[in-house]
Enzyme design. Structure first.
Site: not given
Ligand SMILES: NC(=O)C1=CN([C@@H]2O[C@H](COP(=O)(O)OP(=O)(O)OC[C@H]3O[C@@H](n4cnc5c(N)ncnc54)[C@H](O)[C@@H]3O)[C@@H](O)[C@H]2O)C=CC1
Ligand SMILES: O=C([O-])CC(=O)C(=O)O
Length: 439
Positions: A258, A286
């Site tokens: 952000d 967030h």
């Molecule tokens: N704080 C921030 O600024 C941001 C946070 N996020 C969050 O980051 C996280 C990861 O995002 P992505 O890589 O796009 O998601 P993704 O779905 O591509 O990767 C998540 C991984 O978690 C694994 N997974 C699924 N169920 C699970 C479980 N029960 N226990 C452990 N692992 C499990 C999946 O196998 C997958 O490899 C999401 O929660 C997303 O919302 C994403 C973008 C920004």
């Molecule tokens: O909602 C999501 O998984 C992605 C997210 O947090 C963001 O883009 O800020």
């Protein structure tokens, strides 16, 4: 995995930082692990005791006392906990099973997520996180159904022939993944968008309880933790709660994406390079209500730093589009890319860890979700994003910034949102919530 001599030596010398990167599985810790944790918690911290037997009675008494006295505490602490507990238990049990089956996104579709971990790994291996002279050993963890995919990712990492990469562990065993790590990047969890219904919150906080136990017992005692998976602030709080021996200042959540988005908005608006913009602030959660604040931001004009607010000279834009563009950026990317953001998040993870460990440049602050110490009227007991500077691996909240009424309202709204999330999360995990102030 057999380790070669050079790795063993580096482990002995303790020169390599170990890294646990991405995707930690929702492995049920053995029942004895939970009991040990509970005992420790009870011995160490009565204020955060878990419900159960006498403890439950004591929790009940304290809640009723607090509610009855009307002494300025909100009843969102205990009363809510007691009312919601049973319904929530069922939801959590269902969610944990569902999470295990994994890999569906919030709409039920397969494989629609961004895979931040996949984008992050080569960045780490190339030194973008810890510097180009810091060897690393990467531990990767995912759920069992993804074991083969993880092996494929490991092959790619090996084929990258990265000079700094001294070892890769790909595992579905949370203990193996956490063993001895110096840094833990928590990306895994049930796919959850930050603007999803609060019900989905249950699905990830249960996972974070289990992850906390594994980290507490097996990671380096000074392990630095960054929680990325949503709801990031509340997951980090749960992790802190269930890993009491990890210093609380070592548990943080990601606000840097952000923060970088806000820098970019100002850079585009003023048509200056983003590297010349600094000191925006992300306050609070967030979430889709994230509050980016440009009041203290500056821009390098070539003839010194100037106030971004004065250069923009458009309070209406700053109080409307600037904020909503940052808030909606994730959704806008999903619409365009048909996947959520991945490498911008991975890059923000590197920025967060690099600045934390190697220090922020002089005169520059960044935004990090950290455990509140009461600064700026944000009550302790929340992981809240503040402006921080970092030196020698230690962050400090920037003090003394003037907060106008507009900012105050938004900071308080974010605080309320986090208290709300905390209430739901704690009640789902049967935790007593110490009284929080009315806002
Ligand atoms: N704080 C921030 O600024 C941001 C946070 N996020 C969050 O980051 C996280 C990861 O995002 P992505 O890589 O796009 O998601 P993704 O779905 O591509 O990767 C998540 C991984 O978690 C694994 N997974 C699924 N169920 C699970 C479980 N029960 N226990 C452990 N692992 C499990 C999946 O196998 C997958 O490899 C999401 O929660 C997303 O919302 C994403 C973008 C920004
Ligand atoms: O909602 C999501 O998984 C992605 C997210 O947090 C963001 O883009 O800020």
């Amino acid at each position: 995995m057999m380790k070669d001599e050079s790795i063993k030596k580096e482990e002995e010398d303790n020169r390599c930082r170990r890294m646990k990167s991405f995707n930690h599985s929702n492995i049920d810790l053995p029942a004895c692990g939970a009991v040990v944790l509970q005992r420790r918690r009870l011995a160490a911290a009565a204020a955060t005791c878990s419900y159960g037997g006498e403890q439950e009675e004591e929790g009940r008494r304290r809640v009723e006392k607090a509610a009855g006295e009307g002494d300025g505490v909100t009843t969102c602490c205990g009363g809510e906990v007691l009312r919601r507990r049973r319904a929530v238990e069922e939801k959590v049990a269902a969610a944990e099973k569902e999470a295990w089956t994994g890999l569906r996104d919030a709409t039920g579709e397969e494989g629609k997520r961004g895979q931040i971990g996949y984008a992050l790994l080569p960045m780490i291996a190339r030194g973008a996180m810890l510097g180009r002279d810091q060897p690393v050993i990467i531990h990767m963890l995912d759920i069992e159904p993804n074991a083969e995919i993880l092996e494929g990712v490991k092959m790619e990492l090996m084929d990258g022939a990265f000079p700094l990469l001294k070892g890769v562990i790909a595992t579905t065993d949370v203990i193996e993944a956490c063993k001895g790590v110096d840094i833990a990047i928590m990306l895994g969890g049930f796919p959850l968008r930050k603007d999803d219904n609060k019900d989905l919150l249950f699905k990830n906080v249960g996972i974070y309880k289990a992850q906390a136990s594994a980290l507490e017992q097996h990671a380096d005692s000074n392990c630095k933790v960054l929680v990325v998976a949503n709801p990031a602030n509340t997951n980090a709080l749960i992790l802190k709660e269930f890993a009491p021996s990890i210093p609380e200042e070592n548990i943080t959540s990601l606000a840097r994406l952000d923060h970088n988005r806000a820098l970019n908005q100002i850079s585009e608006h003023l048509n200056v390079h983003v590297s010349g913009v600094k000191n925006v602030i992300i306050w609070g959660n967030h979430s889709s209500n994230v509050y980016p604040d440009a009041n203290h931001a500056t821009v390098n004009t070539g003839v010194g730093q100037k106030s971004a607010k004065e250069l923009i000279a458009d309070d209406h834009w700053l109080n409307t589009d600037f904020i909503s563009n940052v808030q909606k950026r994730g959704q806008t990317i999903v619409k365009a890319r048909r996947l959520s953001c991945a490498f911008s998040a991975a890059s923000a993870v590197c920025d967060h860890m690099r600045d934390w460990i190697l220090g922020t440049p002089k005169g520059t602050w960044v935004s990090m979700g950290v455990y509140s110490d009461g600064s700026y009227g944000i009550q302790p007991g929340l992981i809240f994003s503040f402006p921080v500077t970092c030196e020698k691996g230690v962050w400090s909240i920037v003090q003394g910034l003037k907060i106008d009424e507009f900012a105050r309202e938004r900071m308080d709204a974010s605080q309320r949102e986090l208290i709300d999330e905390k209430t739901v999360a704690y009640s789902s995990l049967h935790l007593f919530i110490p009284p929080m102030k009315n806002l």
